[in-house]
Scaffold this motif. Structure first.
Motif, PDB file in Angstrom:
ATOM      1  N   ARG A 189      21.574 -39.104  -7.039  1.00 45.84           N
ATOM      2  CA  ARG A 189      21.226 -37.921  -7.838  1.00 45.84           C
ATOM      3  C   ARG A 189      20.364 -36.929  -7.065  1.00 45.84           C
ATOM      4  N   MET A 190      19.901 -37.316  -5.886  1.00 43.84           N
ATOM      5  CA  MET A 190      19.030 -36.431  -5.099  1.00 43.84           C
ATOM      6  C   MET A 190      19.893 -35.651  -4.118  1.00 43.84           C
ATOM      7  N   THR A 191      20.425 -34.502  -4.573  1.00 44.03           N
ATOM      8  CA  THR A 191      21.465 -33.797  -3.818  1.00 44.03           C
ATOM      9  C   THR A 191      21.113 -32.349  -3.503  1.00 44.03           C
ATOM     10  N   ARG A 192      19.855 -31.981  -3.622  1.00 47.14           N
ATOM     11  CA  ARG A 192      19.496 -30.571  -3.403  1.00 47.14           C
ATOM     12  C   ARG A 192      19.385 -30.241  -1.923  1.00 47.14           C
ATOM     13  N   VAL A 193      19.821 -29.018  -1.585  1.00 43.90           N
ATOM     14  CA  VAL A 193      19.462 -28.413  -0.299  1.00 43.90           C
ATOM     15  C   VAL A 193      18.165 -27.661  -0.552  1.00 43.90           C
ATOM     16  N   ARG A 194      17.083 -28.189  -0.059  1.00 49.79           N
ATOM     17  CA  ARG A 194      15.775 -27.607  -0.381  1.00 49.79           C
ATOM     18  C   ARG A 194      15.501 -26.324   0.378  1.00 49.79           C
ATOM     19  N   ALA A 195      15.998 -26.221   1.594  1.00 51.39           N
ATOM     20  CA  ALA A 195      15.724 -25.026   2.402  1.00 51.39           C
ATOM     21  C   ALA A 195      16.756 -24.931   3.505  1.00 51.39           C
ATOM     22  N   LEU A 196      17.087 -23.698   3.889  1.00 52.30           N
ATOM     23  CA  LEU A 196      17.961 -23.448   5.025  1.00 52.30           C
ATOM     24  C   LEU A 196      17.458 -22.202   5.731  1.00 52.30           C
ATOM     25  N   ASP A 197      17.118 -22.325   7.002  1.00 54.19           N
ATOM     26  CA  ASP A 197      16.526 -21.230   7.778  1.00 54.19           C
ATOM     27  C   ASP A 197      17.452 -20.895   8.943  1.00 54.19           C
ATOM     28  N   PRO A 198      18.266 -19.823   8.814  1.00 58.43           N
ATOM     29  CA  PRO A 198      19.220 -19.503   9.879  1.00 58.43           C
ATOM     30  C   PRO A 198      18.561 -19.151  11.205  1.00 58.43           C
ATOM     31  N   GLN A 199      17.405 -18.500  11.160  1.00 62.46           N
ATOM     32  CA  GLN A 199      16.758 -18.122  12.417  1.00 62.46           C
ATOM     33  C   GLN A 199      16.116 -19.325  13.109  1.00 62.46           C
ATOM     34  N   ASN A 200      15.680 -20.285  12.320  1.00 60.99           N
ATOM     35  CA  ASN A 200      15.097 -21.495  12.896  1.00 60.99           C
ATOM     36  C   ASN A 200      16.162 -22.561  13.175  1.00 60.99           C
ATOM     37  N   PHE A 201      17.415 -22.284  12.770  1.00 58.82           N
ATOM     38  CA  PHE A 201      18.500 -23.244  12.936  1.00 58.82           C
ATOM     39  C   PHE A 201      18.094 -24.617  12.371  1.00 58.82           C
ATOM     40  N   SER A 202      17.698 -24.606  11.099  1.00 57.38           N
ATOM     41  CA  SER A 202      17.259 -25.845  10.469  1.00 57.38           C
ATOM     42  C   SER A 202      17.569 -25.811   8.978  1.00 57.38           C
ATOM     43  N   MET A 203      17.637 -26.990   8.375  1.00 55.53           N
ATOM     44  CA  MET A 203      17.780 -27.096   6.939  1.00 55.53           C
ATOM     45  C   MET A 203      17.103 -28.374   6.479  1.00 55.53           C
ATOM     46  N   VAL A 204      16.669 -28.374   5.221  1.00 56.90           N
ATOM     47  CA  VAL A 204      16.047 -29.551   4.613  1.00 56.90           C
ATOM     48  C   VAL A 204      16.899 -29.947   3.424  1.00 56.90           C
ATOM     49  N   VAL A 205      17.376 -31.185   3.430  1.00 53.29           N
ATOM     50  CA  VAL A 205      18.260 -31.656   2.372  1.00 53.29           C
ATOM     51  C   VAL A 205      17.759 -32.989   1.838  1.00 53.29           C
ATOM     52  N   GLU A 206      18.073 -33.250   0.577  1.00 51.00           N
ATOM     53  CA  GLU A 206      17.682 -34.522  -0.012  1.00 51.00           C
ATOM     54  C   GLU A 206      18.645 -35.629   0.413  1.00 51.00           C
ATOM     55  N   ALA A 207      18.164 -36.848   0.307  1.00 51.21           N
ATOM     56  CA  ALA A 207      18.859 -37.989   0.896  1.00 51.21           C
ATOM     57  C   ALA A 207      20.234 -38.236   0.302  1.00 51.21           C
ATOM     58  N   GLY A 208      20.455 -37.859  -0.957  1.00 54.68           N
ATOM     59  CA  GLY A 208      21.738 -38.127  -1.600  1.00 54.68           C
ATOM     60  C   GLY A 208      22.814 -37.109  -1.292  1.00 54.68           C
ATOM     61  N   CYS A 209      22.520 -36.082  -0.515  1.00 56.02           N
ATOM     62  CA  CYS A 209      23.535 -35.089  -0.156  1.00 56.02           C
ATOM     63  C   CYS A 209      24.649 -35.759   0.646  1.00 56.02           C
ATOM     64  N   ILE A 210      25.891 -35.519   0.260  1.00 54.96           N
ATOM     65  CA  ILE A 210      27.041 -36.026   1.009  1.00 54.96           C
ATOM     66  C   ILE A 210      27.121 -35.272   2.335  1.00 54.96           C
ATOM     67  N   LEU A 211      27.432 -35.981   3.402  1.00 53.18           N
ATOM     68  CA  LEU A 211      27.481 -35.357   4.727  1.00 53.18           C
ATOM     69  C   LEU A 211      28.399 -34.143   4.746  1.00 53.18           C
ATOM     70  N   GLU A 212      29.543 -34.218   4.116  1.00 48.34           N
ATOM     71  CA  GLU A 212      30.477 -33.091   4.093  1.00 48.34           C
ATOM     72  C   GLU A 212      29.855 -31.879   3.404  1.00 48.34           C
ATOM     73  N   GLN A 213      29.041 -32.099   2.381  1.00 48.75           N
ATOM     74  CA  GLN A 213      28.368 -30.989   1.707  1.00 48.75           C
ATOM     75  C   GLN A 213      27.294 -30.377   2.599  1.00 48.75           C
ATOM     76  N   VAL A 214      26.637 -31.192   3.389  1.00 46.77           N
ATOM     77  CA  VAL A 214      25.664 -30.666   4.354  1.00 46.77           C
ATOM     78  C   VAL A 214      26.380 -29.802   5.387  1.00 46.77           C
ATOM     79  N   GLN A 215      27.514 -30.278   5.887  1.00 50.28           N
ATOM     80  CA  GLN A 215      28.295 -29.500   6.842  1.00 50.28           C
ATOM     81  C   GLN A 215      28.706 -28.153   6.243  1.00 50.28           C
ATOM     82  N   GLU A 216      29.135 -28.178   4.974  1.00 48.80           N
ATOM     83  CA  GLU A 216      29.592 -26.956   4.317  1.00 48.80           C
ATOM     84  C   GLU A 216      28.437 -25.982   4.092  1.00 48.80           C
ATOM     85  N   ALA A 217      27.268 -26.490   3.702  1.00 50.04           N
ATOM     86  CA  ALA A 217      26.108 -25.615   3.511  1.00 50.04           C
ATOM     87  C   ALA A 217      25.741 -24.927   4.814  1.00 50.04           C
ATOM     88  N   ALA A 218      25.806 -25.644   5.912  1.00 51.57           N
ATOM     89  CA  ALA A 218      25.536 -25.035   7.217  1.00 51.57           C
ATOM     90  C   ALA A 218      26.599 -23.995   7.547  1.00 51.57           C
TER      91      ALA A 218
END
Length: 477
Positions: free
Chosen positions: A99-128
């Motif tokens: 249930r812990m699936t939020r993308v908490r932050a995404l910083d394009p200039q810092n080339f970084s993102m913070v995601v919760e542990a339950g995020c599916i890898l494919e969803q992390v790829q898509e958010a990027a």
């Protein structure tokens, strides 16, 4: 006066929780919580709890610690070593991060993102991707594995030779300690030299030191050009010589380099409708290679020129550069089909070896020799991410063996493969981890000092031994 039964520790735990953390079906009836992808292990969770926030996760773990209950962190149940499979005794609490699936932050200039542990890898790829960025971790299970599990197991995958393993992609981490305290290490810094790197203790610990609840990830520019080729080679040695040349000839843009034996192609063609043999004549081995770039680089010209030179000089027997994304996908389906065919075979031996890259041809030759003598009726398949030294040497036993004979043969074959691995100063686990299945073999191979150091770390974090007990190290007490 009627006697009343005192509630069990598990009943006490559940009675004080928000019903939202409980699954819809009883935990013992949902296979997601009872076994991993391999199917080699099955368990019976005492209960399954699904926190929706780090604070809820901390509350659950703290209450379990107070009641003396063991906790098994649970991700996308795609593991292969039993690391997240609960005990058959029904005495462990599965804590699922689904249930812990939020993308908490995404910083394009810092080339970084913070995601919760339950995020599916494919969803992390898509958010990027939506931010015109790239998260390079790529696995066959990326549609179901979770980023917390990727961190906890130090996942590898297809792009390690260029981008590194999960350990190299983690900038920061948030975790719940076995006593329920939350450690916030979610910095998104590239350079942070302030003593012990605590986040790296959680990466690869397989949930034995705490519960990963969020991860800060390193991102990269999104590739705008991707070139994929399938080439035929005369031997494994020729494949590895090609790899060394490609690392230089493709200007270090090589992102994947997969060895596939001829038998692997045949297996894929059997189970993947629509696939055709890549070349008119079979070859002993094939290499699936991919390079990617962004900006003004003429990647297609570079790749075409490289393949042309390799053909002219006889370093490859044949080759095809994908003319479209669909053809590239078909090349990758051949690798995926090889895996699917093994699963359909039934119980078989999966190994996850790493040796020095230069030793791969000799390692495979020696293992072929030993297993050919031990089990001439088995199919032997050596393939994998050879660009980072990772070989999956698998054995498909004869189908006419009964279950006991199959299990015994698999055990013998694994012992032989591990013995050859030792002779090349390799590792028995390149990317899958230790979990339950490799614990004994792992402990047999480390020095008393090495084991003492591991046990001291485990005791420092988890003195009661309640966090994923029995994985990597034996249960304490």
């Amino acid at each position: 006066m009627p006697m009343t039964r005192a509630p069990t520790a598990f009943e006490t735990l559940i009675g004080g929780l928000d019903p939202a953390v409980l699954p819809a079906s009883p935990p013992g009836t949902d296979p997601r919580y009872c076994r991993d992808w391999s199917g080699d292990y099955a368990g019976a969770p005492a209960t399954v709890l699904r926190p929706g926030t780090a604070a809820e996760a901390a509350g659950i773990v703290r209450r379990c610690a107070e009641l003396g209950l063991s906790v098994v962190p649970h991700g996308g149940h795609t593991g292969l070593v039993g690391g997240a499979t609960p005990s058959m005794a029904g005495d462990e609490v599965v804590v699922s991060l689904e249930r812990m699936t939020r993308v908490r932050a995404l910083d394009p200039q810092n080339f970084s993102m913070v995601v919760e542990a339950g995020c599916i890898l494919e969803q992390v790829q898509e958010a990027a991707r939506e931010a015109d960025l790239y998260f390079p971790l790529a696995l066959g299970a990326q549609g179901s594995c979770q980023i917390g599990g990727n961190a906890s197991t130090n996942a590898g995958g297809l792009n390690v030779l260029r981008y590194g393993m999960m350990r190299d992609l983690v900038l920061g981490l948030e975790g719940v300690l076995p006593d329920g305290r939350i450690w916030d290490g979610l910095k998104v810094l590239r350079k942070n030299n302030v003593g012990y790197d605590l986040k790296q203790l959680f990466v690869g610990a397989e949930g034995t030191l705490g519960l990963v609840t969020a991860v800060a990830l390193k991102l990269f520019p999104r590739p705008t050009q991707v070139e994929t080729a399938l080439v035929a080679v005369d031997s494994v040695a020729a494949a590895m010589a090609l790899y060394a040349t490609a690392r230089r000839g493709l200007s270090d843009l090589l992102s994947a380099f997969e060895l596939i034996p001829q038998r692997g192609i045949a297996l894929a063609l059997d189970v993947m409708p629509g696939l055709r043999a890549p070349f008119a004549t079979d070859a002993p081995a094939y290499v699936l290679m991919e390079a990617s770039a962004c900006g003004a680089v003429d990647l297609k010209g570079l790749f075409e020129g490289f393949l042309g030179e390799m053909l002219e000089t006889g370093r490859i027997a044949d080759g095809a550069l994908a003319a479209s994304s669909a053809q590239a996908a078909d090349f990758w389906r051949m690798r995926e089909g090889m895996i699917e065919a093994q699963a359909r075979h039934g119980r078989h031996l999966r190994t996850d070896i790493s040796v020095p890259i230069s030793a791969i041809p000799d390692f495979i030759a020696e293992t072929d020799r030993r297993l050919g003598a031990l089990t001439p009726g088995s199919e032997l398949l050596a393939y994998g991410h050879v660009g980072d030294g990772n070989i999956h040497y698998n054995v498909l036993p004869p189908r006419d063996l009964d279950e006991a004979e199959t299990v015994a043969l698999i055990r013998q074959c694994e012992e032989e493969i591990f013995a050859v691995t030792d002779s090349f100063s390799g590792s028995i686990s390149a990317e899958h981890g230790i979990g339950l299945s490799k614990r004994a073999a792992f402990l047999d191979r480390i020095s008393p000092l090495h084991r003492d150091m591991l046990e001291r770390i485990k005791t420092a974090f988890d003195p009661a031994g309640t966090m994923n007990p029995g994985r990597i190290l034996p249960k304490s007490g």
